[in-house]
Design a protein around this motif. Sequence first.
Motif, mmCIF file in Angstrom:
data_model
loop_
_atom_site.group_PDB
_atom_site.id
_atom_site.type_symbol
_atom_site.label_atom_id
_atom_site.label_comp_id
_atom_site.label_asym_id
_atom_site.label_seq_id
_atom_site.Cartn_x
_atom_site.Cartn_y
_atom_site.Cartn_z
ATOM 1 N N ARG A 57 33.872 -26.168 -23.153
ATOM 2 C CA ARG A 57 34.635 -26.500 -24.361
ATOM 3 C C ARG A 57 34.293 -25.553 -25.517
ATOM 4 N NH1 ARG A 57 39.444 -28.007 -25.728
ATOM 5 N NH2 ARG A 57 39.589 -29.623 -27.338
ATOM 6 N N ARG A 84 31.944 -33.650 -23.164
ATOM 7 C CA ARG A 84 33.127 -33.055 -23.805
ATOM 8 C C ARG A 84 33.364 -33.704 -25.166
ATOM 9 N NH1 ARG A 84 37.886 -30.181 -22.051
ATOM 10 N NH2 ARG A 84 39.692 -30.662 -23.340
ATOM 11 N N GLU A 86 33.219 -31.763 -28.814
ATOM 12 C CA GLU A 86 34.349 -31.783 -29.752
ATOM 13 C C GLU A 86 33.927 -32.241 -31.141
ATOM 14 O OE1 GLU A 86 37.072 -34.234 -27.654
ATOM 15 O OE2 GLU A 86 37.965 -32.563 -26.534
#
Length: 821
Positions: A348, A815, A819
């Motif tokens: 990511r 993830r 973020e």
Amino acid sequence: MHEDGARGEGRMTTGQASGSPGSALAREERQLVWALSAGAVLFVLEAAIYVPEVFRGPAATRPYAINSVAKDVLFAVLAAAVAFDLHRRVRLLWLLILGHMVIVLLLALAIVTGDSGFAFPPPRWLAAMLPFTDPAPDLRAPVWLGGAVVATAALIWLLHRAQTVRHDLRYLWPAEHATLAAVAAAVLTEPGAAPEEIATHVDHYWAALDIGYKRRLRLAIWVVSLYPLLFARPPLATLELGARREMIRRHMLLDVAERSGIGLLRTTIQSAIRFVMQLVYVGYYRDPRSYPATGYARFSDRPGYPGPAGPPVHRLQVMPAPGPDTRRLDAEVVVIGTGAGGSLAAHRLAERGHDVLMLERGRFLSPERFVEDEADQYARLYSDGALQLSRDFSFQVLQGMCVGGSTVVNNGVCFDLPDAVLGEWNDRFDAGLPPEQIRRTLRAVRELIGAERQSDPDIADPIVRRMPSAGLRPVSANLHDCVGCGYCNLGCAYAHKLSMLTTLLPIAQADAERRRRENPDFRGRLRVLPDCEALTIGRRGRRASGVGAQLRRAGGRRQALKISADRVIVAAGAIHSSRLLMASGLGGAAVGQGLSANLGSHMTALWTDGPPVRAFAGQQMSHHVDDPAGAHMIETWFNPVMSQALVMPGWLGDHEANMRRYDRLGCLGVLVGSSRGAGNHVLRRRDLISGSEIAFTPSVGDLRRLLAGLRRAGKLMLDAGADCVMPATFRYHELRTARELASLTIGELVHDASDISVNTGHPQGGNAVCRDPRRGVVDETLRVHGMDNLHVLDASVFPTAITVNPQLTVMALARYGAEQI
């Protein structure tokens, strides 16, 4: 070093090792023979010197002369006998060594007590013939002592060298090898390989392990070797075969199972004999000569074998090891760990344009280099070679240690985080995780990693065909077009397991490189440095400044390395992330506390009717059945022959009988989430005796729920026509009826965790997410409390165990945490 050279490549050779029975003497053995021959001559000469004193010497010294002659003749006979046939009579050499050790001891006592005046040597008649007189009679005893010490040490050294080369030993001492060979001869009645070869296989496996505390594990061999001394018997390896088997059966197995007469030694003896016997199973069942008796066939020997694996479609490029003069590296983001959590976070962040450097303490091994030798794969891909135990030896932890982490050696099973568990985390533990965002992330990750329903009946675990009415449902896993090799836990060489090693990491790396070429302003990239262990995290105020690490070099050497970074992400797994934070003084008092796990045990079933089950020839974990109350999970599960031997119910004859019907067995594995607050935690320092990194003992409540799941699994298989089911209890039981199955309870067949095999591949907790810094380690964004740029993105942030396979949850939380950065 990253590809592990030539060790273990291809199939294992089964021919005789150097120095095996019947082979010519090696150079070191010839040197021992020469020394023994010379010793035999010297002993004869020494005896001859004292013979006249027996008949003509003074009455006071005549007994001494008689004893000297007898001793020297005996020593000469022993030395000559061993020299004449070293391979067959080498054990007699220990009598010669023991005799010299007694001489050393008695001489030392004489000197210490001050009674060291001797009339001999030399004999009176010889002294009269000498052209000089004895200048220092008081030095006779010390000179004798020195000579005896040198002779004893030389014999031991020469024997050690000869035995080492004879058995091709790379790590173990010959005495340890002899003990393992003795146990192998006792527990295997008609093995396809010689006991000495089996012990050598163990030595080679142990030599391949790169774990710092493995010397401590050798204590188990010595405990087993010397335990007979408590019963006034010689060491185990010197016992006659029948007596040796009875010693193991009666005093090392039944006494432990019955808790009779060994008191506080019970845990030590149980751990030692179980460990040593499992080493024997590693040494034997890794050898293809064991396969015919079990009905096992490697994937390459089965019909439909697709051929050797080719290079992966997506190839990860790892960094070459920095040169010996390199002491520092720089990165924007350092990610510690390349498993499920670290890979999702790195993917990511690189995607968003960050410069990411991943550190992996394990090695890099490309899938086309995977082999069918189970022991080699364990040594190369698992943390501690799959020998990771709790401090009290009752609990085994299986974790990957390689680029890709446990995603390389798991079954790829993907279950969503249960809503009830997420609700408990938020309500009871104040995790503050937004439910809708977590659910969206779970769906996104499932699509990203290619998780799909495993519905192909041709490659399903063959046990499913035996249980059509059991309600088994296909699992969802990140496997695509699985070929059913059964090697999921050894590493898939056929590019059908979509592990982080073969998909997400190389794809993210290639994508970042492409974008950098297309856009000079894009700064994202992904680098991976294997064989690099993070030791500490530096700190400046509220910010992590980087990582102190060490590189593993050839020959076991270590090189210090410092990595400066703007942000640090810890994703080394529940155990090692906690130990890293503790070593760095970060995260507060809650670090390492509340360790939990999905506890696993299994029920084995036998079907004698119809064709063989051949449960090894299919997907290793293909189906499951839920517990409506959510207390346990039941999954189909089976292993290649060596791995299954390590968890096979029974010992001695029972174990051997089950291995002979290996191809008619099937298994259901049971998972239960351990309770929190039982005192289980990660250790700041390895335990002195066991080398363990955790203190973990399943609670009575955990065992009750586990046994309930095992009873249900057993009933499913008995209802499907199984002749009997066998729990993995220390004392062997075959259960054939519902009434017998009902006895699998606390207080009947099981009293505590030592009575049944319990393990986990899913350690969780230790750095719980909680908005309150007094109760947790990370906040609701998975950032360490009190730090601005330090995050934990792995299973250690779970407040409780989740019962279902945690891979998807780990990835989703990683993830989600990435973020928030």
